[in-house]
Design a protein around this motif. Structure first.
Motif, short mmCIF file in Angstrom:
data_model
loop_
_atom_site.label_atom_id
_atom_site.label_comp_id
_atom_site.label_asym_id
_atom_site.label_seq_id
_atom_site.Cartn_x
_atom_site.Cartn_y
_atom_site.Cartn_z
N THR A 100 36.33 43.15 31.22
CA THR A 100 36.45 42.60 32.82
C THR A 100 36.55 43.36 33.12
O THR A 100 36.00 44.07 34.22
N TYR A 101 37.48 44.47 32.99
CA TYR A 101 37.89 45.43 33.33
C TYR A 101 36.89 46.71 33.39
O TYR A 101 37.42 47.31 34.22
N ARG A 102 37.15 46.50 32.68
CA ARG A 102 36.24 47.63 31.88
C ARG A 102 34.80 48.06 32.94
O ARG A 102 34.45 48.81 33.35
N GLY A 103 34.04 46.71 32.90
CA GLY A 103 32.33 46.91 33.49
C GLY A 103 33.49 46.82 35.05
O GLY A 103 32.36 47.64 35.73
N LEU A 125 32.22 47.64 50.43
CA LEU A 125 32.38 47.40 48.50
C LEU A 125 33.28 45.67 48.83
O LEU A 125 33.89 45.40 49.44
N ALA A 126 32.42 45.09 47.84
CA ALA A 126 33.40 43.50 47.90
C ALA A 126 34.44 43.88 46.54
O ALA A 126 33.98 43.83 45.59
N SER A 127 35.53 43.11 47.28
CA SER A 127 36.39 42.93 46.47
C SER A 127 37.42 40.97 46.32
O SER A 127 36.02 40.85 47.08
N SER A 128 38.11 40.54 46.77
CA SER A 128 38.56 39.23 46.46
C SER A 128 39.57 38.94 46.92
O SER A 128 41.19 40.16 47.27
N PRO A 156 48.57 41.75 42.05
CA PRO A 156 47.84 40.51 41.26
C PRO A 156 47.97 40.41 39.55
O PRO A 156 48.84 41.32 39.48
N MET A 157 47.88 39.38 38.81
CA MET A 157 48.50 40.10 37.45
C MET A 157 47.57 39.65 36.32
O MET A 157 46.99 39.84 35.37
N ASP A 158 46.53 38.98 37.01
CA ASP A 158 45.38 38.83 36.55
C ASP A 158 43.49 40.10 36.18
O ASP A 158 44.30 40.69 37.40
N VAL A 159 42.89 40.06 35.44
CA VAL A 159 42.30 41.00 34.81
C VAL A 159 41.27 41.35 35.83
O VAL A 159 41.23 42.08 36.48
N TYR A 160 40.88 40.07 36.47
CA TYR A 160 39.45 40.29 37.04
C TYR A 160 40.80 41.01 38.80
O TYR A 160 40.42 42.28 39.36
N ALA A 161 41.18 40.18 39.62
CA ALA A 161 42.14 40.95 40.51
C ALA A 161 42.89 42.58 40.73
O ALA A 161 42.13 43.13 41.26
N SER A 163 41.21 44.84 38.29
CA SER A 163 39.70 45.28 38.12
C SER A 163 39.28 45.30 40.06
O SER A 163 39.19 47.23 40.34
N LYS A 164 39.38 44.35 40.75
CA LYS A 164 39.72 44.69 42.69
C LYS A 164 40.97 45.13 43.02
O LYS A 164 40.12 46.70 44.09
#
Length: 303
Positions: A100-103, A125-128, A156-161, A163-164
Motif C-alpha cells: 500500500t505504501y510503496r504503490g 490529486l486525490a487524498s482522503s 494518521p497512524m495507518d499506512v493508507y493515510a 501514504s496520502k
C-alpha cells in the motif's frame, strides 16, 4: 483553450463519475489505469494500461495520443490542460501494508514529476479525510478540534493515510519547485454512489454515534465531477488542500454543535458551527473554488 485531461485511475468508482461529468463539459480525456473503463465510457475514452509505479511508463504515457485511430489524427506534443490523479490503493488491507505504501507513494511521485517536467500547469490529486487520523486509528481516537478544516494537523497512524500524507507533502515540494503549476489536493470523504445511498444512510441515520470514523461527513459521487471541475477552472492558487465533502452532517440532529457536545464532549470547538454544518468542513472548497453541492442527502433519503 485546450481541454485535454489525463486521468489516472479513471476506471474506479470516483473516476467514472468524474470522467462522465467532464465529458459532458466537452473535455477530451485519456485514462491511465490497469483496468478498462466500462461501457458506455469506454466508447468515448481510451484507457492506456499503465503501471504508475514505473517511472518510465508514466513519462511515456503522459506523451501519448489520446485516441487510437488509423491514422492518428490528434497531433503529438500537445501539453494536456491538467492531470487528475485518482489511482492507488483505496484503503487499507487490499494488499499488505508495505505494498500500500510503496504503490501509493511511488504513484504520487511519478505522476507529479512527469506532469511538472512536461509543463502541465494544473495537477489535481486525490487524498482522503483519513489523514486526520481517526478512520483507521488503532482504537478510539478523537479529532483534535471541530470543525475539522484544512488547518487541523494530519496525524494518521495507518499506512493508507500515511501514504496520502506522503503524497500531499511530495505535492507541496513539487509546487515549490514549479511555482507556475497549480497543485490542488482533494481530501475526499467516504464516497457514496447512488446504488449505495439508502444502505449507507440508513446506518448513518439510525446509529449516528458510530460514525465518528467518517467525521459525520461524506462525498456524494454525483457531486465529484463538479468539485473537480471547479479546480480545473480556478487558476493561480499554487499549492492548496481542500476537504472535498458535502455540506451537512449525516444524521437528522438539529444542531451540529449540540450533537458534537454529546458524542465528543472533550473536543474543542474553534468556531461556531452553523446549523447542521458537517463537522469536517468544506467551507474552503465552497469559498475558494466556488463549489455548490447539487445533491442534499436528506432529499434523497426521504424519497
Amino acid at each position: 483553450m485546450s481541454k485535454r485531461i489525463i486521468v489516472t485511475g479513471g476506471s474506479g468508482k470516483a473516476g467514472q463519475f468524474i470522467i462522465a461529468h467532464l465529458l459532458h463539459q466537452n473535455y477530451s480525456i485519456l485514462n491511465l489505469d490497469l483496468h478498462p473503463l466500462p461501457a458506455p465510457l469506454a466508447a468515448r475514452v481510451h484507457t492506456l494500461r499503465v503501471d504508475l509505479t514505473d517511472t518510465g511508463q508514466v513519462h511515456s504515457a503522459m506523451h501519448s495520443h489520446f485516441a487510437l485511430t488509423e491514422p492518428f489524427r490528434d497531433p503529438l506534443h500537445q501539453v494536456p490542460t491538467a492531470v487528475i490523479h485518482l489511482a492507488g490503493y483505496a484503503r487499507n488491507m487490499i494488499v499488505p501494508d508495505n505494498e500500500t505504501y510503496r504503490g501509493n507513494v511511488l504513484a504520487f511521485y511519478n505522476v507529479l514529476e512527469a506532469a511538472c517536467q512536461m509543463g502541465i500547469r494544473k495537477i489535481l490529486l486525490a487524498s482522503s479525510i483519513c489523514v486526520y487520523g481517526v478512520a483507521f486509528a488503532e482504537g478510539d481516537v478523537d479529532y483534535p478540534a471541530f470543525p475539522v478544516d484544512e488547518s487541523v494537523p494530519a496525524q494518521p497512524m495507518d499506512v493508507y493515510a500515511i501514504s496520502k500524507v506522503c503524497g500531499e507533502q511530495t505535492a507541496a515540494g513539487f509546487a515549490k519547485r514549479y511555482p507556475e503549476t497549480d497543485v490542488y489536493v482533494y481530501r475526499f470523504g467516504a464516497m457514496v454512489s447512488p446504488e449505495e445511498f439508502q444502505e449507507r444512510f440508513t446506518g448513518y441515520v439510525e446509529r449516528p454515534g458510530e460514525w465518528k470514523v467518517h467525521g459525520w461527513a461524506y462525498t456524494d459521487a454525483r457531486d465529484l465531477g463538479l468539485m473537480v471541475e471547479r479546480g480545473l477552472m480556478v487558476d493561480g492558487l499554487g499549492f492548496q488542500v481542500f476537504n472535498a465533502v458535502n455540506d451537512e452532517m449525516t444524521n437528522f440532529e438539529s444542531s451540529t454543535e449540540a450533537f458534537l457536545a454529546r458524542v465528543c464532549p472533550g473536543v474543542p470547538v474553534t468556531r461556531e458551527l452553523i446549523g447542521r454544518e458537517a463537522p469536517v468542513s468544506n467551507r474552503k472548497l465552497r469559498e475558494v473554488l466556488g463549489f455548490v453541492q447539487r445533491v442534499r442527502w436528506q432529499d434523497e433519503y426521504l424519497n
